[in-house]
Write a protein that holds these residues in place. Structure first.
Motif, short mmCIF file in Angstrom:
data_model
loop_
_atom_site.label_atom_id
_atom_site.label_comp_id
_atom_site.label_asym_id
_atom_site.label_seq_id
_atom_site.Cartn_x
_atom_site.Cartn_y
_atom_site.Cartn_z
N ALA A 90 0.83 -1.21 0.00
CA ALA A 90 0.00 0.00 0.00
C ALA A 90 0.86 1.26 0.00
O ALA A 90 0.46 2.30 -0.54
CB ALA A 90 -0.93 -0.01 1.22
N ILE A 91 2.05 1.17 0.60
CA ILE A 91 2.94 2.33 0.58
C ILE A 91 3.28 2.71 -0.85
O ILE A 91 3.44 3.89 -1.18
CB ILE A 91 4.22 2.03 1.39
N GLN A 92 3.41 1.70 -1.72
CA GLN A 92 3.75 1.97 -3.12
C GLN A 92 2.67 2.82 -3.80
O GLN A 92 2.97 3.55 -4.75
CB GLN A 92 3.93 0.65 -3.88
N ILE A 93 1.44 2.70 -3.34
CA ILE A 93 0.37 3.52 -3.91
C ILE A 93 0.66 4.99 -3.67
O ILE A 93 0.41 5.84 -4.54
CB ILE A 93 -1.00 3.13 -3.31
N PHE A 94 1.20 5.31 -2.50
CA PHE A 94 1.54 6.70 -2.21
C PHE A 94 2.71 7.17 -3.06
O PHE A 94 2.80 8.35 -3.40
CB PHE A 94 1.85 6.86 -0.72
#
Length: 571
Positions: free
Chosen positions: A261-265
Motif C-alpha cells: 500500500a505504501i507503493q500507492i503513495f
C-alpha cells in the motif's frame, strides 16, 4: 520423615507450577496489543506521506529540467550597442540572429553566433554596418559558450545554469548524481538505521532532505547544485527505506501487505508532481514544494515511536514493552499482567555487514536473487518508461496519465498476494513483463495502438514486480539485518537506473526494438529465479539469521519449527 513428605509433596506438584512462565515472543505480544489497530493505521498513514515526497524527488528532473522555450546566443559587443541604442531583445535578436539564415545558412542562433567585430560606435539606425566589410553571404560563425537569452528565464535549471548546446549533457549528470546519492544513502543510512535506530535515522534524513533541498533551490552555481542534489538524494533514500521498514515491523504477519500500500503513495506522488509543476512557474518553486514538506515530518518525533522489534535486537526489552503497552492502549486493548517481559535474544548484538548477508546458505541465496531482482526491475521499469515516453501533447497531462497506469499494479497485488502468496505473483509479473516486451518488439509498426497496449501490459507487469520486491525483501531478512539488507539490495535498483538510459539509447541505435529483447530476457530470468525464494505468506518476521535458515527446512514455513524452539528454550 517430615522432610521426605515435604519433598514428596513438592515432587507431586504439576510441572507448570514448579517452572517459571515462558516469556512471550514479540509476535505474541503484538497479537494481543493489536496487529493493525488504530495506532498502526495512524503511523502507517503518516509515514506513507514520505512516499509522495520521495517519488516527487525521484521524478522531479522532468520538470526542473524542462526545455526553457526558445533561446539564442547573445553577442557581447552587440549587447553594448543594444544598451546604447535602447533596443528591445527582439530587435537585438533580429539584428544578430536573423542574418545567420542568409547565404543558405541553417543555423538558428541557439548554439552558434556571428564571429565578427561589432562596431559599437555605429549608428543605431544602420545596424547592418556593424558587420564591417563582411558580406551577408560570407559571415563567419563561432560556437556559443555563454550569454544565452531565454524566452522563459529561470523557468528551469536549463536556463538557470545554461545547460544547453555543448552543456546539455549536464542535465543528465544532475539525474545521475541524484541516483548516486540514492546508492550511497542505501549503504550509509541503511547501516545506520540498523545500528542507531529506525526513527532516529528517519528524522535525521527528513531534516537532511529539507535543508539540502532549500540549498539546491538557491544554489549560486551548478557545482553547488550538484553537491547538494547528491546529498538530498542520499537523505531521501534514508527517509524512504526507513519508513518502509518501520511500517512493516509494527504490524502482524497477516498485515504486512501494508508494504504494498505504501507503493500507492509513491504513485500518488508521481501523479501529484505535474499538478505542482503546472501551478508553480519556476524551478525554484517546484524544488521548494517537494523539499519543504520534509520539515513537517520532524513532528513525527512525538507520534511515531522506535520500532519495538529493533529495540529487542539491541537488548532493550523494557523500552520495547513500554511501547507495546502504548500501542495496546491506543488500540483499545490491554496486555496480560504476566507480560512483564518480552523474549530478548541472548546473543551479543553485532553491527551489520555485507558478510552477514552471504555467510549462510539460505541468506546467500536470498541475497543474490534479491539483488538481481532489484537490478532487473529498475532497469526494465525505467527503460519502458523512457521508451513509452510522453506521447506528445501536454507534458503535465501525459505525465499524470503515465503515473496513473501504475495504480492497477498495486491493486492487483493487494487482491492476490494474501490469497496465493508472494512468490507466485512475483514470478508471474516478471514473466508477463518479459513476454510483453518480446511481443512488442515484433509487432508491426502499422498498428501503433496494439504495440502501445502490449507495451503497457509490460509496464504493468514490471511495476507489480518492482512493488513486490520491496515486500519480499523486507520479509526475508532478520530484524538485526533488515534495514541494512533492504538498503543494500535496493542499491542495485539505483545501479539499474543509471544503466537504463545508456542501454536503451545505445542498443536502439543498432535496432530500435533491441532493448525490448534485452528487457525480455532479464525479466524472464528474474521470474524463474524468484521461484527459488521461500514463501513468506503468514510467516512471522524472522528475528535472527537462524530463523531465516529455517525457511529451507522441510516444514515449508518457519513458523511451526520456530515456535517449538522458542517453547523448548523457556520451559
Amino acid at each position: 520423615m517430615p522432610s521426605v513428605k515435604a519433598n514428596s509433596a513438592v515432587s507431586e506438584l504439576p510441572q507448570a507450577d514448579r517452572l517459571p512462565h515462558r516469556m512471550p515472543s514479540f509476535d505474541e505480544v503484538l497479537k494481543e496489543a493489536g496487529e493493525f489497530g488504530r495506532f498502526q493505521k495512524r503511523v502507517f498513514f503518516l509515514l506513507c506521506q514520505t512516499g509522495i515526497t520521495f517519488s516527487s524527488l525521484f521524478a522531479s528532473v522532468v520538470f526542473l529540467g524542462q526545455a526553457p522555450g526558445n533561446y539564442w546566443c547573445r553577442i557581447p559587443a552587440a549587447a553594448e550597442l543594444s544598451e546604447r541604442c535602447g533596443w528591445t531583445l527582439e530587435e537585438e535578436r533580429n539584428f544578430t540572429v536573423l542574418p545567420l539564415s542568409l547565404g543558405n545558412r541553417s543555423s538558428s542562433g541557439e548554439c552558434e553566433r556571428l564571429d565578427i567585430s561589432w562596431d559599437t560606435s555605429a549608428s543605431c539606425r544602420s545596424p547592418p554596418t556593424c558587420y564591417g566589410n563582411c558580406s551577408t553571404g560570407n559571415l563567419q560563425l563561432t560556437a556559443c559558450h555563454e550569454n544565452w537569452v531565454y524566452e522563459k528565464p529561470h523557468s528551469s535549471i536549463v536556463s538557470e545554469y545554461d545547460l544547453v548546446c555543448g552543456h546539455a549533457w549536464m542535465l543528465d549528470l544532475s539525474q545521475a548524481i541524484l541516483n548516486l546519492g540514492f546508492l550511497v544513502g542505501a549503504f550509509i543510512l541503511g547501516y545506520a538505521a540498523d545500528r542507531y535506530g529506525r526513527i532516529l535515522i528517519y528524522l535525521l534524513s527528513c531534516l537532511g532532505v529539507g535543508i539540502c533541498g532549500v540549498i539546491v533551490a538557491f544554489a549560486p552555481n551548478f557545482t553547488v547544485f550538484l553537491i547538494f542534489r547528491f546529498l538530498q538524494g542520499m537523505f531521501g533514500k534514508g527517509t524512504w527505506m526507513t519508513c518502509y521498514v518501520i511500517v512493516t515491523e509494527i504490524v502482524g504477519s497477516d498485515q504486512r501487505i501494508v508494504g504494498i500500500a505504501i507503493q500507492i503513495f509513491f504513485t500518488l506522488g508521481i501523479m501529484i508532481l505535474p499538478g505542482v509543476a503546472y501551478l508553480v512557474p519556476t524551478w525554484q518553486g517546484i524544488q521548494l514544494a517537494i523539499s519543504l514538506p520534509n520539515f513537517l515530518f520532524l513532528l513525527y518525533y512525538w507520534v511515531v515511536p522506535e520500532s519495538p522489534r529493533w529495540l529487542l535486537t539491541r537488548r532493550k526489552g523494557e523500552k520495547a514493552l513500554k511501547i507495546m503497552h502504548s500501542i495496546a492502549k491506543h488500540n483499545g486493548k490491554y496486555l496480560s499482567p504476566h507480560h512483564l517481559q518480552i523474549t530478548v535474544s541472548n546473543k551479543e548484538v553485532s553491527n551489520p555487514s555485507f558478510l552477514d548477508l552471504v555467510r549462510t546458505p539460505q541468506m546467500r541465496k536470498n541475497s543474490f536473487i534479491l539483488m538481481y531482482a532489484w537490478f532487473a526491475s529498475a532497469l526494465i521499469y525505467q527503460g519502458l518508461v523512457m521508451r513509452l515516453g510522453i506521447v506528445g501533447g501536454n507534458l503535465y497531462l501525459d505525465f499524470f496519465i503515465s503515473g496513473a497506469v501504475e495504480l492497477p499494479a498495486a491493486l492487483l497485488i493487494l487482491v492476490t498476494i494474501d490469497r496465493v502468496g508472494r512468490r507466485l505473483p512475483f514470478a508471474i509479473s516478471n514473466v508477463v513483463a518479459g513476454i510483453a516486451c518480446l511481443i512488442t518488439a515484433f509487432l508491426p509498426e502499422d498498428v501503433p495502438w496494439l504495440k502501445m497496449t502490449v507495451a503497457t501490459v509490460g509496464r504493468l507487469g514490471i511495476t507489480m514486480a518492482f512493488e513486490i520486491v520491496y515486500l519480499v525483501n523486507t520479509e526475508l531478512y532478520p530484524t538485526t539485518l533488515r534495514n541494512f539488507g533492504v538498503s543494500l539490495c535496493s542499491s542495485l535498483c539505483d545501479l539499474g537506473g543509471v544503466i537504463a538510459p545508456f542501454l536503451l539509447f545505445r542498443l536502439a541505435a543498432v535496432w530500435l526494438e533491441l532493448p525490448l529483447i534485452i528487457f525480455s530476457i532479464l525479466a524472464v530470468v528474474c521470474g524463474l529465479l524468484v521461484l527459488l525464494l521461500p514463501e513468506t505468506k503468514g510467516i512471522s518476521l524472522p528475528e535472527t539469521v537462524e530463523d531465516v535458515e529455517l525457511f529451507s527446512s522441510g516444514f515449508g514455513v518457519c513458523g511451526k519449527k520456530q515456535k517449538r524452539q522458542d517453547t523448548d528454550s523457556y520451559i
